[in-house]
Design a protein around this motif. Structure first.
Motif, PDB file in Angstrom:
ATOM      1  N   GLN C 145      39.134 -76.016 -49.618  1.00 36.47           N
ATOM      2  CA  GLN C 145      40.506 -76.426 -49.897  1.00 36.47           C
ATOM      3  C   GLN C 145      40.757 -76.728 -51.375  1.00 36.47           C
ATOM      4  OE1 GLN C 145      41.964 -80.150 -48.379  1.00 36.47           O
ATOM      5  NE2 GLN C 145      39.980 -81.131 -48.416  1.00 36.47           N
ATOM      6  N   PHE C 146      39.773 -77.343 -52.047  1.00 38.75           N
ATOM      7  CA  PHE C 146      40.031 -77.704 -53.446  1.00 38.75           C
ATOM      8  C   PHE C 146      40.105 -76.460 -54.330  1.00 38.75           C
ATOM      9  CE2 PHE C 146      37.945 -82.044 -52.491  1.00 38.75           C
ATOM     10  CZ  PHE C 146      39.163 -82.567 -52.106  1.00 38.75           C
ATOM     11  N   MET C 149      43.461 -74.926 -53.654  1.00 39.91           N
ATOM     12  CA  MET C 149      44.517 -75.684 -54.325  1.00 39.91           C
ATOM     13  C   MET C 149      44.516 -75.422 -55.834  1.00 39.91           C
ATOM     14  SD  MET C 149      44.375 -79.341 -52.316  1.00 39.91           S
ATOM     15  CE  MET C 149      44.895 -79.480 -50.590  1.00 39.91           C
ATOM     16  N   GLU C 150      43.334 -75.272 -56.395  1.00 38.10           N
ATOM     17  CA  GLU C 150      43.277 -75.010 -57.841  1.00 38.10           C
ATOM     18  C   GLU C 150      43.780 -73.613 -58.175  1.00 38.10           C
ATOM     19  OE1 GLU C 150      39.331 -76.238 -59.071  1.00 38.10           O
ATOM     20  OE2 GLU C 150      39.898 -78.351 -58.970  1.00 38.10           O
ATOM     21  N   GLU C 151      43.497 -72.646 -57.298  1.00 39.85           N
ATOM     22  CA  GLU C 151      44.061 -71.311 -57.486  1.00 39.85           C
ATOM     23  C   GLU C 151      45.594 -71.373 -57.390  1.00 39.85           C
ATOM     24  OE1 GLU C 151      40.360 -68.717 -55.509  1.00 39.85           O
ATOM     25  OE2 GLU C 151      42.092 -69.306 -54.294  1.00 39.85           O
ATOM     26  N   ARG C 153      47.480 -73.946 -57.945  1.00 46.12           N
ATOM     27  CA  ARG C 153      48.022 -74.640 -59.105  1.00 46.12           C
ATOM     28  C   ARG C 153      48.199 -73.708 -60.296  1.00 46.12           C
ATOM     29  NH1 ARG C 153      48.099 -76.131 -63.566  1.00 46.12           N
ATOM     30  NH2 ARG C 153      46.238 -74.967 -64.123  1.00 46.12           N
ATOM     31  N   MET C 198      52.057 -80.283 -54.352  1.00 50.13           N
ATOM     32  CA  MET C 198      51.530 -79.219 -55.216  1.00 50.13           C
ATOM     33  C   MET C 198      52.639 -78.501 -55.980  1.00 50.13           C
ATOM     34  SD  MET C 198      48.079 -78.914 -54.750  1.00 50.13           S
ATOM     35  CE  MET C 198      47.949 -77.328 -55.567  1.00 50.13           C
TER      36      MET C 198
END
Lengths: 308, 308, 308, 308, 308
Positions: C145-146, C149-151, C153, C198
């Protein structure tokens, strides 16, 4: 500032570096009471990261203030002061030009369960803070050694291009090494040599014991024994030799807190063996300032004397 | 705006920062009812990410609307408001200039099985949204601590170059720490110190208990006992000391929902110990607005009073 | 094109976005039979990636041709058409300007053994193909998940800077969640809230069941019960509330193939609960075109009617 | 400098390279006593990294000084000298133009527990140090082989664009290979072929044994037997054939320390088999200089003689 | 060169591509004996990487020389020649303009223990070598499938922007698949469809068997049976349908070495099923050249004949 013949000679070893880097090496070598001798005493204050603030500074609470260490280094007439980002930021302007600084750009801590470090500073930081060098730790033998070396390579290339010097802390550890191995003579010389091969200008290692650790190396050391192996000076000479036959600067850490006598003996061994000096942290800033200044003065006295 | 002597003094601690960053620190320190005192109360609203929307906002449904928090911070006369990207985006234009904002640029959530966070905002986001600072959480001790520190390093460097301030949430956790360890005094001071070493301008930690967790540190704390250890104020003073001898701003989180009395007692301890203030989320926005404003007014009253 | 008061109001929620992004949101909201109402029906065709071509298109072989879906969306008077790179490339020129498109920029497939997706499109692709938005799936709760989420972002920041809108598919899954958990009300609301945090402009989640999954959340839901929990409309209202108190657009997927009656009932619940519409794939393109057009017309009819 | 017909012919094999790369290949091929013959003897000194300083240099302590190796290569009339960053930096200015140098840009060490190497130099380093080529090791078969190949690809592309040549050390190792496999004929030929496919200009492999290791390959070798398999020259011819039918330069390492007779026999086999020469480290710099020069002279003599 | 109506029609499928990419697709489609027919025969020579040099070239040693394959492709009147970097570099200048080339930019080998490939070439390489396309392999279903897809996405975007075509080898493998699964009809069609969704211009898959592998797909195939499933032509038609209803070019690999009769039968099935041709490596270059030319001529003859 007129460079000494000795310093000019040392700079000639770094024949592939640009004038900016040579100038920063010269600044470190010409600074303080040992300026011009080719010997150095450097103050490193990264113990707050490694061991926490209380273990580092509670014995001498004045040292909680980052300005304390700049002052100590200046007053003692040392060659340079090395610390992580926050410590340098907190005094770099006040002490601009007063002492060459080395930005320690990676750091570990006592809460870590891996033999690695985080990159915590950059070449840009070193430049904006007026530092003369970056400092980087590698752990040869660690599962993370190749990543650490690759980080060093990138930062060293960038530092050299920007006219900074590169100081490498080379501390062996990892699955193949136990406590004896980490400071064994063959391993210590190997760690110093790898730092030299990575392009370090100044190499920091721990003083070696007389153990030979790697089986593959024992035959060599039996066939070509290290002269004066039982003495620290003999072992220092071997490490110096491993640093391109003495054509790279190599300094030795003071280790855990020791007595004044043991510290003096160590400096004598380093000096007699041809090492380029000491890098001493806890043993200075954990003492009251007057005591620390006296100890540093005495150590400097040893390095000013004849090497033999 | 004429800066107070106190704020000027605090800005002098940050001697290596550019005028842009100093101006943003000044904006935070001069804002609201505590403006100019060197004390701060900050409203953080990242609980929706950490615990989910209902656990955060169901007790006071008006708080589902991001504009509520801007209004609360402004009406209460706080120093700054900190939140993740979406929350800031949803009100940054309406409240532009009304309150300094801190963009929380990484976030975790209750569905995670690792002690890590995702980067969910950027320095560019902070700039386009008119924020005064970025906020970043590190978990010292986590298996991911070095990656988190490296992310912080990169973003902090970029933020400082852009004239923003850097606020670091330093929350110890990981394989070496149990629940006692996470808030033990030595660990809390260590976490604060590491944030300072990473270059944080404002450090956020939890109020420490009187436990000493690391065996390696116990000897130190026995030899150099923390004065007034039994009182929160004594422990706060130790953490403040760990922040460069009091030369970095350090604020303390309010913890889980508490009674008004416990909140007031905590603020008194922080203030008496020399901490720079409170960062209080759930305990404000989960109460009806009038109650929250009263509580914040009372806490601000404590910080406006004499520290001893 | 004159924007409706409703759409102008919705655009005002996105006060931090640039005019380009607002224009693209307006294009989607003003398109088709629901244009100007604030309600939307979107056609997504990523099932070929998720389940393979035959499971997606064999029931209606005309749908193997990517042009079929553009035509269906245009003829049905939908608000937008969402698909992966190849599907958009195959018709973007022919249907340029005929229907707003959403480039789905990450994708999974039935052969995967991890709860992750591959990034399969870019903001540059979206721009060159004339899309109005990018679509990105996150799996809150997944081991990945992190990273996801970074992709998101990074791509969302790039998309917003380029004047595109960002649609987030937020589908909870991972080690802490079982099948009940993935669609439980607390988890669904949490997933929607995270997408809002996000920075998503449009949020896509599954319609929630009446289960409450996280123990930590149960106390909250007992203390502050969701009104009308037994009805889909009540649960939709809770999810809408979790989207910044109704200040973010949220649409609901149609789920697996259902009967016409169940589809109509779902649309009624979404509409009554204040949701912004439906995103329906398989249930349309797997039926003969005439049937699909009738179904879509009926669903649109619901959204054009009074909300409750 | 007038190129020999032989060297012109060799350069024609590299028809896709730019004039800069061709010029650097020509510099290597035209240098020293074998200049113009198409045969080469190269001095590699990366043993300090691989085995440590004492195991490398204690037998002949003059070799601790990096300048020693430049001198040895120049005096012996070799074609090129290859070493890691620090070794090249320590003499590149003094010996600028005296001998083509190859910057070895990745390195392993005896403390490693993985079959990988660290990137320790760059194309920029090679350019600023006046090198003619970069040298890169791949371990085909290692768990890290794909990462190593991707690093090589990036650096080779950059090197070629900058007019440098690319030398690839291709040393098979990894979970599918035992000690027999690492030097088996089929594996050695495969390793050489992969280096050629990666775009290497000069390929370095170990002299193969007569073992055939992969079951899948045995049928092929039975059906199409390697002529003269029992002789080194026959096996060399097979490796040369695997290098694009002899249209890529391939040199062979000297292996562990051997007797003069064994070294001469090996050179005779390489020469007779059509290999392009030897790359000999330990067997030269670990002998007294006079002996090393005699040995190198004798080996060069073999390569100057007729190949049959 | 006047494009045939058939080729113009095919180019119209690629309506989102720039003129540069369309021109390169046209070059491939108009080349050789099948020029203008919409059918293709392509020569791929990456077996040296996949299986080693001897297993690839020992049966016909002339094929060790990279120039052999350029010549074979030109003499046989094929549409294109595909190979890794080194093979193309070794002949790209001599055969510039003589035959469209496809740079295979990733590669695996028989020593690998993971279902992944290394990126071994770049779009820049393809441009400097005058290639018309890049070729990339994905392994749908592999633990590395998402990384491979993301590499493909990046390189495909760069290739398209530079006016190159993108050829995708889509070979299913991984933990969910056994040998039957890797060539089952549903999996093969799925793999082809994913390549199309990733934006491939030309898709290469293996000829499918009549197995249906995924349980989730069986119901679909029972409900909507594939016409003529028992015949290769029927299965080819299904794969073609999975490639956007026949609006993407799809070619089939020749598989392991087969008899002339089996090769001819396969070409007939591909042609009858509407496939766009064959990509045949080992079955050509491992035969004596005259035989290979005859075989290729016969296969081309089939594709020139009527499809039914």
């Amino acid at each position: 500032m007129k460079l000494s013949r000795k310093v000019k000679d040392i700079l000639s070893w770094y024949e592939s570096d640009n004038p900016g880097t040579k100038a920063n090496l010269a600044r470190i070598l010409m600074e303080g009471k040992l300026g011009g001798t080719g010997r150095m005493v450097i103050l490193p204050v990264d113990q707050g990261f490694e061991h926490g603030p209380a273990r580092s500074f509670a014995p001498n609470p004045a040292a909680y203030d980052p300005r304390y260490h700049f002052e100590l280094a200046v007053e003692a007439g040392l060659n340079a002061y090395a610390a992580p980002l926050g410590m340098i930021e907190a005094g770099a302007s006040t002490y601009a030009g007063a002492i060459p600084t080395i930005l320690k750009v990676n750091s570990s801590n006592s809460l870590s369960t891996t033999k690695d470090q985080a990159v915590t500073g950059s070449v840009s930081d070193a430049l904006r803070l007026g530092c003369s060098a970056i400092g980087f730790t590698i752990y040869p033998g660690s599962e993370y050694q190749f990543e650490m070396m690759e980080e060093l390579r990138e930062m060293a290339e960038e530092a050299k291009a920007a006219g900074l010097a590169v100081v490498v802390w080379s501390y062996p550890r990892g699955p193949m090494l136990d406590k004896v191995g980490e400071t064994a003579l063959d391993i210590c010389a190997y760690a110093a040599h790898m730092a030299a091969l990575m392009g370090a200008h100044i190499i920091k290692v721990k003083p070696p014991t007389d153990a030979i650790f790697l089986d593959a190396a024992k035959k060599t050391y039996e066939k070509s024994p290290v002269p004066n192996l039982a003495e620290l000076s003999g072992r220092i000479t071997h490490v110096v030799q491993a640093c391109f036959g003495g054509r790279r600067l190599v300094v030795f850490s003071g280790g855990e807190s020791g007595t004044v006598d043991s510290m003096m003996a160590m400096a004598r061994g380093i000096h007699a063996g041809g090492g380029n000096g000491s890098i001493i942290g806890r043993n200075t800033f954990q003492r009251p300032k007057a005591e620390a200044l006296q100890l540093l003065s005495d150590i400097i006295g040893i390095y000013k004397g004849p090497a033999a």
